[in-house]
Design a protein around this motif. Sequence first.
Motif, PDB file in Angstrom:
ATOM      1  N   ASN A 269     -15.754  -4.383 -35.844  1.00  0.00           N
ATOM      2  CA  ASN A 269     -15.745  -3.831 -34.485  1.00  0.00           C
ATOM      3  C   ASN A 269     -15.641  -2.312 -34.516  1.00  0.00           C
ATOM      4  N   GLN A 270     -14.846  -1.779 -35.449  1.00  0.00           N
ATOM      5  CA  GLN A 270     -14.755  -0.322 -35.594  1.00  0.00           C
ATOM      6  C   GLN A 270     -16.112   0.265 -35.974  1.00  0.00           C
ATOM      7  N   GLN A 271     -16.841  -0.435 -36.832  1.00  0.00           N
ATOM      8  CA  GLN A 271     -18.189   0.010 -37.209  1.00  0.00           C
ATOM      9  C   GLN A 271     -19.069   0.104 -35.967  1.00  0.00           C
ATOM     10  N   THR A 272     -19.011  -0.917 -35.118  1.00  0.00           N
ATOM     11  CA  THR A 272     -19.815  -0.957 -33.903  1.00  0.00           C
ATOM     12  C   THR A 272     -19.404   0.152 -32.946  1.00  0.00           C
ATOM     13  N   ASP A 273     -18.093   0.300 -32.760  1.00  0.00           N
ATOM     14  CA  ASP A 273     -17.586   1.302 -31.821  1.00  0.00           C
ATOM     15  C   ASP A 273     -17.916   2.728 -32.255  1.00  0.00           C
ATOM     16  N   ALA A 274     -18.139   2.947 -33.530  1.00  0.00           N
ATOM     17  CA  ALA A 274     -18.421   4.289 -34.053  1.00  0.00           C
ATOM     18  C   ALA A 274     -19.868   4.735 -33.809  1.00  0.00           C
ATOM     19  N   VAL A 275     -20.709   3.837 -33.321  1.00  0.00           N
ATOM     20  CA  VAL A 275     -22.110   4.176 -33.073  1.00  0.00           C
ATOM     21  C   VAL A 275     -22.266   4.684 -31.640  1.00  0.00           C
ATOM     22  N   ALA A 276     -22.692   5.937 -31.507  1.00  0.00           N
ATOM     23  CA  ALA A 276     -22.891   6.542 -30.190  1.00  0.00           C
ATOM     24  C   ALA A 276     -24.036   5.848 -29.474  1.00  0.00           C
ATOM     25  N   GLU A 277     -23.957   5.866 -28.134  1.00  0.00           N
ATOM     26  CA  GLU A 277     -25.039   5.282 -27.348  1.00  0.00           C
ATOM     27  C   GLU A 277     -26.212   6.234 -27.200  1.00  0.00           C
ATOM     28  N   ARG A 278     -25.908   7.535 -27.223  1.00  0.00           N
ATOM     29  CA  ARG A 278     -26.947   8.557 -27.046  1.00  0.00           C
ATOM     30  C   ARG A 278     -26.743   9.648 -28.081  1.00  0.00           C
ATOM     31  N   PRO A 279     -27.839  10.296 -28.469  1.00  0.00           N
ATOM     32  CA  PRO A 279     -27.695  11.401 -29.424  1.00  0.00           C
ATOM     33  C   PRO A 279     -27.056  12.612 -28.744  1.00  0.00           C
ATOM     34  N   GLU A 280     -26.359  13.400 -29.541  1.00  0.00           N
ATOM     35  CA  GLU A 280     -25.735  14.617 -29.027  1.00  0.00           C
ATOM     36  C   GLU A 280     -26.586  15.818 -29.389  1.00  0.00           C
ATOM     37  N   ASP A 281     -26.605  16.801 -28.487  1.00  0.00           N
ATOM     38  CA  ASP A 281     -27.276  18.064 -28.809  1.00  0.00           C
ATOM     39  C   ASP A 281     -26.412  18.837 -29.773  1.00  0.00           C
ATOM     40  N   LYS A 282     -27.022  19.376 -30.805  1.00  0.00           N
ATOM     41  CA  LYS A 282     -26.273  20.140 -31.798  1.00  0.00           C
ATOM     42  C   LYS A 282     -26.360  21.647 -31.545  1.00  0.00           C
TER      43      LYS A 282
END
Length: 165
Positions: free
Chosen positions: A151-164
């Motif tokens: 579940n931690q693996q799943t929760d660590a995946v962002a839903e959208r990319p971030e601008d860098k």
Amino acid sequence: MSGAGCAIGIIMGSQSDWETMQHAASALDRLNIGYEPGIVSAHRTPERLYEYASKARSRGLRVIIAGAGGAAHLPGMIAALTTLPVLGVPIETRALKGMDSLLSIVQMPAGVPVGTLAIGKAGAINAALLAASVLALQDAGLAARLAAWRNQQTDAVAERPEDKA
């Protein structure tokens, strides 16, 4: 978390393989699963290999993770000498990038099974998780820890990319 009474053996053909196999150990540490690390060379220490495999069950091992590179005979030889589940981790080699190891481990004859994982770090981690899954079949506490880890693996995946920028 190594020591006596451990359920998982982590073996490798040489000291240099520890660079890869320590990732299996780290994953087992995170899940609070004991393991027994060791160096067992199929070619240079055949008596040690026989001793290890023939006494693995009586020492309490329930799964063996075996990492090997090049000719990579260790997982298959261990599997030939025990009925415990053996998970093979191909070690990346300089000459062929681990393809030699992978093909050696995966090409076991019928009747001598070795569960073969990916080459390198990913394979070592997945071997630990697969071994944990086997043990979790009869350990509700471990099953809960494994589910929480996933579940931690799943929760660590962002839903959208971030601008860098």
